[in-house]
Design a protein around this motif. Structure first.
Motif, PDB file in Angstrom:
ATOM      1  N   ARG A  32       0.783  -1.229   0.000  1.00  9.13           N
ATOM      2  CA  ARG A  32       0.000   0.000   0.000  1.00  9.13           C
ATOM      3  C   ARG A  32       0.814   1.277   0.000  1.00  9.13           C
ATOM      4  NH1 ARG A  32      -5.578  -1.325   2.329  1.00  9.13           N
ATOM      5  NH2 ARG A  32      -5.752  -3.376   1.452  1.00  9.13           N
TER       6      ARG A  32
ATOM      7  N   GLU B 122      -6.777  -7.112  -0.154  1.00  8.06           N
ATOM      8  CA  GLU B 122      -8.128  -6.629   0.108  1.00  8.06           C
ATOM      9  C   GLU B 122      -8.276  -6.102   1.531  1.00  8.06           C
ATOM     10  OE1 GLU B 122     -11.335  -9.275  -1.034  1.00  8.06           O
ATOM     11  OE2 GLU B 122     -12.699  -8.274   0.338  1.00  8.06           O
ATOM     12  N   ASN B 123      -7.739  -6.818   2.510  1.00  2.74           N
ATOM     13  CA  ASN B 123      -7.948  -6.432   3.906  1.00  2.74           C
ATOM     14  C   ASN B 123      -6.906  -7.097   4.804  1.00  2.74           C
ATOM     15  OD1 ASN B 123      -8.859  -6.015   6.509  1.00  2.74           O
ATOM     16  ND2 ASN B 123     -11.011  -6.354   6.004  1.00  2.74           N
TER      17      ASN B 123
ATOM     18  N   SER C 144      -5.968  -6.724   7.905  1.00  3.42           N
ATOM     19  CA  SER C 144      -6.238  -7.130   9.276  1.00  3.42           C
ATOM     20  C   SER C 144      -7.144  -8.352   9.308  1.00  3.42           C
ATOM     21  CB  SER C 144      -6.796  -5.970  10.093  1.00  3.42           C
ATOM     22  OG  SER C 144      -8.157  -5.805   9.830  1.00  3.42           O
ATOM     23  N   LEU C 145      -8.069  -8.456   8.336  1.00  3.07           N
ATOM     24  CA  LEU C 145      -8.894  -9.662   8.269  1.00  3.07           C
ATOM     25  C   LEU C 145      -8.028 -10.873   7.892  1.00  3.07           C
ATOM     26  CD1 LEU C 145     -11.704 -10.912   8.440  1.00  3.07           C
ATOM     27  CD2 LEU C 145     -12.024 -10.404   6.023  1.00  3.07           C
TER      28      LEU C 145
ATOM     29  N   GLN D 141      -6.473  -7.681  17.338  1.00  5.21           N
ATOM     30  CA  GLN D 141      -6.804  -6.718  16.294  1.00  5.21           C
ATOM     31  C   GLN D 141      -6.697  -5.272  16.786  1.00  5.21           C
ATOM     32  OE1 GLN D 141      -8.776  -7.519  12.920  1.00  5.21           O
ATOM     33  NE2 GLN D 141      -7.082  -8.905  13.247  1.00  5.21           N
TER      34      GLN D 141
ATOM     35  N   GLU E 192     -17.043  -6.587   7.694  1.00  2.00           N
ATOM     36  CA  GLU E 192     -15.901  -6.929   6.861  1.00  2.00           C
ATOM     37  C   GLU E 192     -15.243  -8.214   7.360  1.00  2.00           C
ATOM     38  OE1 GLU E 192     -13.186  -3.781   6.008  1.00  2.00           O
ATOM     39  OE2 GLU E 192     -14.803  -2.308   5.900  1.00  2.00           O
ATOM     40  N   ASN E 193     -16.063  -9.247   7.493  1.00  2.00           N
ATOM     41  CA  ASN E 193     -15.529 -10.481   8.045  1.00  2.00           C
ATOM     42  C   ASN E 193     -15.306 -11.571   6.995  1.00  2.00           C
ATOM     43  OD1 ASN E 193     -18.191 -10.983   7.596  1.00  2.00           O
ATOM     44  ND2 ASN E 193     -18.759 -11.055   9.756  1.00  2.00           N
TER      45      ASN E 193
ATOM     46  N   PHE F 204     -13.669 -12.070   2.692  1.00  2.37           N
ATOM     47  CA  PHE F 204     -13.013 -11.417   1.564  1.00  2.37           C
ATOM     48  C   PHE F 204     -13.985 -11.365   0.383  1.00  2.37           C
ATOM     49  CE2 PHE F 204      -9.298 -12.971   3.938  1.00  2.37           C
ATOM     50  CZ  PHE F 204      -8.687 -11.741   4.139  1.00  2.37           C
TER      51      PHE F 204
END
Lengths: 305, 243, 318, 252
Positions: free
Chosen positions: A31, A191-192, A194-195, B53, B88-89, B91
């Motif tokens: 990023r 995409e994310n 932290s997920l 987190q 947002e759990n 993809f």
């Protein structure tokens, strides 16, 4: 205008495309806009050159230093390329360890990381200039004659090889990213991040993989450019704007997009050289960049890896 | 046997302004615990911080006796602490199958395909078009996928952040039915919920968080009558419940 | 004697860099805009002023023979105008798009400087630019001191104006936007317009600096405005302390001193045929310094201070 | 003063607000309550102009302001606070309030350079008013401190001062009591009552029923994007359906 423009553009575009893929991957996974990426091309070329200097004598001693088939280089070059790519990868991993990774860990703003990459880029390039001087160097001194390839176009075997290598590498990378578990993880992190951690993906590992791919391709692109033109400390810096323009034109994060963007810029440059004049070639990428930002800032392929 | 415990736990986004202010509790193996409390009490921050987190600003977390304070979230997932974030759990840009495949990499190679099939059986909705992008799923199906992803690794402890948020009552019922089955299978559950009724139906013990502090910790039976609850959520809820 | 003249020469150049650095501080330090094309905006100023002030020549367009002061003003306006176009295109987008676009502008303008020969004199540029105090040019020391005085005066003037702005409602709302764009927006402020104003102001100051520098050195050439310059100015601002106008000036003098000293050290240490090569070590030093500062003291030597509106006295006064 | 008429808001296929109306009278202090997910914050955003309704009308002082943006409504005297206050933490408390003043001549770089007289006069006037407001919210001892030193409750008070600095006719307060310790809570409640006495209409979203009961003569209860109940707080909180929705999170 001669049809030769097309093949010239494709050849230049292949190099830009390969470089832009690495840039687009670091852009979407780490990023930030990495200004050192151009210098990875130059370092890759010089490291390969250095290894091939050592290897050349050795292979000649073994009697296999002669050019392979129609190409201008012997077995030394592909072998040195492997070593050069390895060394370039090590270079980027070290840089990430001591600079970018540190800044990430401190939660530095993206723009601070961009600035650090700008500083590192200047330093890296100047180190090259110090070690190798600003004089151009060549991977091969063999002369090659361009052969007709149909439709009134001519190309040397080396040039055709670079197009083939690019096509193979991009296909392989595309398969890795869309089919393999590593590729899946890369798309997930982009995409994310932290997920991705919640899913059990080691984000740091994915970042390292990204550097490995980006640096490896940068080295190949640098060597290709060095083989067809010449090697200079500034070669990467001069390619940086086309790389950015290609990555943004293709859509940040898109591998096919980066390649397509690279080809479009290569072609646009070739046409410009024909129509306007060679001295304006370096301005093409800027014009394309501005047009993309005005017309379609998300690029051709939006935002997916 | 303690599955998960926190001691003097502080967490938040800004070191000067902790949102969770010194919380301690222990969850026994096989227990189902719900974390309740008014909005902004720090419930989500608490479990996000346990899941790695959100920054832990003080205190300690243990999982099965091992100190896991400050362990990155991916390593927690490997150690069997499952976590389902509220939003947002999944993809969205990966396919349904790919979402499950990523999670499956935490189990041994030979069990991966089997575990994915098991999840498809558990959540038949997901089996309809496994190669579509997860972003095309409806809200309820997304929660299913998120749950399936977390359950796929057979985690001994599973934490969920408001699994019922934004779902219709029918879907809430389905989600809690599934959670009940999961719990019956021996999984320790920690559940942050706004839907008190549903949460109390599932959990045997409730933690009530108010202003980042633990205001109540006890069996859910005590909370079953609605006057206590009404006071907790509508009336003067803070001090008297606390002590 | 010679040292004194050299000292004055050195400081005058440092002052021109201070002006560039002050311009960059408006853009980056106060607004958070990352401009990687500093050299281009300086170059535009230099060429604009040269075009306005040089006498008419046969082989070039222009040469309006106007007073130097008019050249300076024209330089600032022209750089400001180009900044406006670049800013209007990219300021709404992700912050690094501005970086990439300004980088592109630097390369594109470098090409223009080189290739628009009728306007810019091509790779060899333009010499014999009118200089301030040309009447006393024969007395090197006096001439250098006069120029130093003028440059210092300009730095002080720009410093005063920028400090005034930092304490004005404009400076305040700019800081608000930098800190939290959405919150500022919810208070009815327009972040895009404010950022654009800052970008244009910074660009105009850089243009002015370019003109001052060109008239002091006496010639312009594309090689004066390489990315190298952008990089030096960035190092100056980051080392000195971004967000702090004193820091910008201090950083400019300090980094310029390191640059000049390392340059003379290299010419002492390396044989003449190796000097061009060794000069690249100077860049490595600055590059490494920039990275180290970003890692260990991102606020620079003189960190940003609170600037409070000067119309607010002590509480009991009001 | 401020009215919503059958507002509907859909995100994708999901209708979050399903034909909700409410009316805030001139100088009234109205509470808006409801369980999580009832659509209170969405409603709030629709009134403030942060979101546009899918259908329905928002009226401010009788005029249809539905097409106006947040800025536009802001200019007509409608200010809002945020649930999580966002002070400019590196700026001083006083500057935070000063920044909120509307129509500052000196906020343009050219005016700041050339219209020195009017900028100075305005700064002095705004400074005086900002200090009065800081006195009002009991933060004046902190005026030269950066906002980052403020506690959660003090941030809420600063937010209140910032909203007042815009000289609004109507203010929308989003959970001014969330995360506030009891001592400051009393102060906040007191100040909101005070503001209301000055003739400013207030719409208050709040979970703290004590606060609602102490401040609001009338409350509106929302559930599932619709009006569920309306009336005095004591009555409303006794109703079985109201208690029920609070316990069910998101009813049908």
């Amino acid at each position: 205008m001669s049809p030769q423009v097309l093949i010239d553009g494709l050849i230049a575009g292949a190099t830009i495309g390969l470089g832009a893929i690495g840039l687009t991957l670091t852009y979407s996974i780490l990023r930030f806009a990495n200004f050192t990426h151009g210098d990875f091309l130059a370092w890759g070329a010089y490291l390969t050159l250095t290894v091939s200097g050592f290897l050349g004598g050795l292979l000649a001693g073994l009697g296999i230093g002669e050019p392979i088939g129609p190409f201008s280089f012997g077995w030394g070059l592909p072998l040195s390329l492997l070593a050069g790519a390895g060394l370039t990868i090590v270079l980027t991993l070290i840089l990430d360890k001591i600079l970018f990774g540190q800044l990430r860990r401190r939660g530095a703003d993206t723009i601070i990381i961009v600035m650090a990459s700008f500083g590192a880029s200047m330093a890296l390039r100047s180190v090259l200039e110090f070690i190798y001087t600003a004089n151009p160097q060549y991977l091969t001194r063999e002369l090659q004659i361009a052969q007709p390839v149909g439709f009134g176009m001519r190309a040397t075997p080396d040039q055709l090889l670079t197009i083939a290598v690019t096509a193979l590498l991009v296909l392989a990378l595309h398969l890795v990213v869309t089919r393999s578990s590593t590729g899946r993880s890369m798309r997930a992190v982009s995409e994310n991040p932290s997920l991705a951690g919640v899913y059990g993906i080691d984000v740091q590992r994915v970042i390292r993989v990204t550097w490995v791919i980006g640096a490896g391709l940068a080295c190949v692109a640098g060597v290709m450019s060095g083989l067809l033109v010449q090697i200079r400390p500034y070669m990467g810096f001069d390619l940086l704007l086309p790389l950015f323009a290609a990555a943004i034109l293709g859509g940040v994060g898109s591998i096919p997009g980066a390649l397509l963007g690279g080809l479009i810029i290569g072609l646009a440059e070739a046409f410009t050289v024909q129509i306007v004049g060679a001295e304006w070639r370096a301005g093409v990428a800027f014009v394309v960049l501005v047009l993309v930002l005005i017309i379609r800032p998300t690029g051709l392929f939006g935002r997916t890896v | 046997m303690t599955a998960l415990a926190v001691k003097g736990f502080q967490a938040g986004y800004d070191p000067d302004l902790p949102i969770v202010k010194g919380v301690s509790f222990a969850v026994k193996k096989g227990e189902a615990v719900t974390v309740l409390g008014p909005n902004g009490a720090g419930k989500s921050t608490l479990i996000k911080a346990i899941a790695g987190q959100v920054a832990c600003l003080g205190g300690q977390v243990t999982l099965g006796g091992d100190d896991i304070t400050g362990v990155p979230s991916y390593a927690l997932a490997k150690r069997g602490l499952g976590f389902v974030p509220q939003t947002e759990n999944i993809f969205a840009q990966l396919t349904i199958r790919e979402n499950l495949q990523i999670a499956s990499e935490l189990v041994e190679k030979r069990r991966r395909a089997g575990q994915i099939d098991k999840m498809f059986d558990m959540f038949p909705d997901l089996k309809l078009r496994p190669n579509d992008l997860a972003g095309t799923l409806s809200g309820g199906q997304r929660q299913m996928l998120a749950a399936a992803r977390a359950l796929l690794t057979d985690p001994p402890v599973l934490m969920l952040d408001e699994p019922s948020a934004g779902l219709s009552p029918k879907l809430v019922g389905q989600v809690f039915e599934t959670l009940a089955r999961v719990h019956a299978a021996g999984v320790t559950l920690i559940l942050v919920e706004q839907n008190v009724r549903a949460a109390l139906g599932l959990a045997s013990r409730a933690l009530v968080l108010v202003d980042g502090e633990l205001a109540h910790d006890g069996p859910t039976d005590a909370l079953q009558d609605s006057t206590t609850l009404g006071r907790l959520f509508l009336g003067n809820r803070t001090r008297e419940v606390a002590r | 004697m010679e040292y004194l003249a050299y000292g004055a020469f050195f400081l005058t150049l440092a002052m021109t860099y201070s002006i560039i650095c002050l311009g960059l501080n408006v853009q980056w330090g106060q607004t958070g805009l990352f401009n990687v094309g500093v050299a281009a905006f300086v170059g535009i100023g230099a060429y604009t002023s040269v075009l306005l002030t040089t006498p008419e020549t046969a082989d070039r367009v222009g040469g309006f023979d106007l007073p130097i002061a008019v050249g300076w003003i024209g330089a600032a306006l022209m750089s400001g105008l180009i900044s406006f176009f670049v800013g209007a295109l990219t300021i709404r987008m992700r912050s690094d798009y501005l970086a990439i676009t300004t980088f592109g502008i630097a390369i594109a303008l470098q090409l223009c400087f080189q290739n628009l020969e009728p306007l810019t004199g091509g790779v060899f540029g333009v010499g014999f630019i009118p200089r301030a105090f040309s009447g006393i040019q024969d007395d090197a020391l006096l001439f250098n001191y006069a120029n130093l005085g003028l440059a210092t005066l300009l730095v002080v003037a720009i410093y005063v104006v920028l400090e005034h702005l930092a304490r004005s409602p404009w400076g305040r709302v700019l800081r608000a936007v930098r800190e939290d764009e959405t919150a500022a927006q919810s208070l009815g402020k327009n972040p895009t317009s404010l950022r654009l104003q800052a970008f244009v102001l910074g660009g105009a100051i850089m243009g002015l600096a370019g003109a001052v520098q060109a008239h002091f050195i006496g010639f312009v050439a594309p090689a004066n405005y390489l990315p190298m310059m952008t990089f030096q100015v960035w190092a100056m601002l980051i080392v000195g302390g971004s967000g702090n106008n004193k820091g910008a000036i201090f950083g400019a003098v300090l980094v310029w001193a390191i640059w000049a000293l390392s340059g003379s050290l290299i010419s002492e240490l390396f044989p003449p045929d190796q000097q061009a090569r060794a000069a690249s070590l100077q860049i490595v030093i600055i590059g490494v310094m920039l990275c180290l500062i970003l890692l260990w003291r991102p606020q620079g030597v003189l960190p940003e201070r609170q600037s409070i509106s000067k119309h607010l006295g002590q509480r009991n006064e009001t | 003063m401020l009215a919503a008429e059958s507002l509907v808001k859909a995100f994708g296929g999901l209708q979050v607000i399903q034909g909700m109306s409410l009316r805030l009278g001139r100088g009234e202090l109205l509470g808006l309550i409801g369980p999580n997910g009832a659509g209170k914050t969405t409603m709030f955003n629709l009134l403030a102009g942060t979101l546009r309704p899918s259908s329905g009308v928002v009226r401010l002082d009788g005029a249809d302001v539905t097409p106006l943006s947040q800025q536009g409504r802001f200019g007509r005297g409608l200010s809002r606070s945020f649930q999580i206050p966002k002070p400019f933490s590196r700026m001083t408390v006083l500057e935070n309030v000063m920044t909120s003043a509307q129509g500052q001549v000196g906020e343009n770089v050219l005016s700041a350079l050339f219209q020195l007289g009017s900028v100075a006069a305005q700064e002095r006037a705004n400074g005086t008013r900002a200090r009065e407001l800081l006195d009002f919210v009991s933060l004046s001892h902190l005026e030269d401190q950066p906002a980052s030193v403020l506690s959660g409750g003090q941030r809420k008070l600063l937010e209140l001062a910032r909203v007042l600095m815009t000289q609004p006719k109507v203010i929308l307060l989003d959970e001014p009591a969330a995360g506030v310790n009891p001592t400051l809570l009393d102060l906040i409640i007191d100040r909101i009552a005070e503001i209301n006495k000055l003739g400013i209409a207030v719409l208050l979203i709040e979970h703290n029923m004590d606060m609602i009961a102490r401040l609001c003569p009338r409350v509106v209860v929302m559930a599932a994007g619709q009006l569920l109940a309306e009336g005095a707080p004591e009555e409303v909180t006794q109703r079985a359906d109201v208690i029920e929705v609070y316990l069910e999170g998101m009813p049908t």
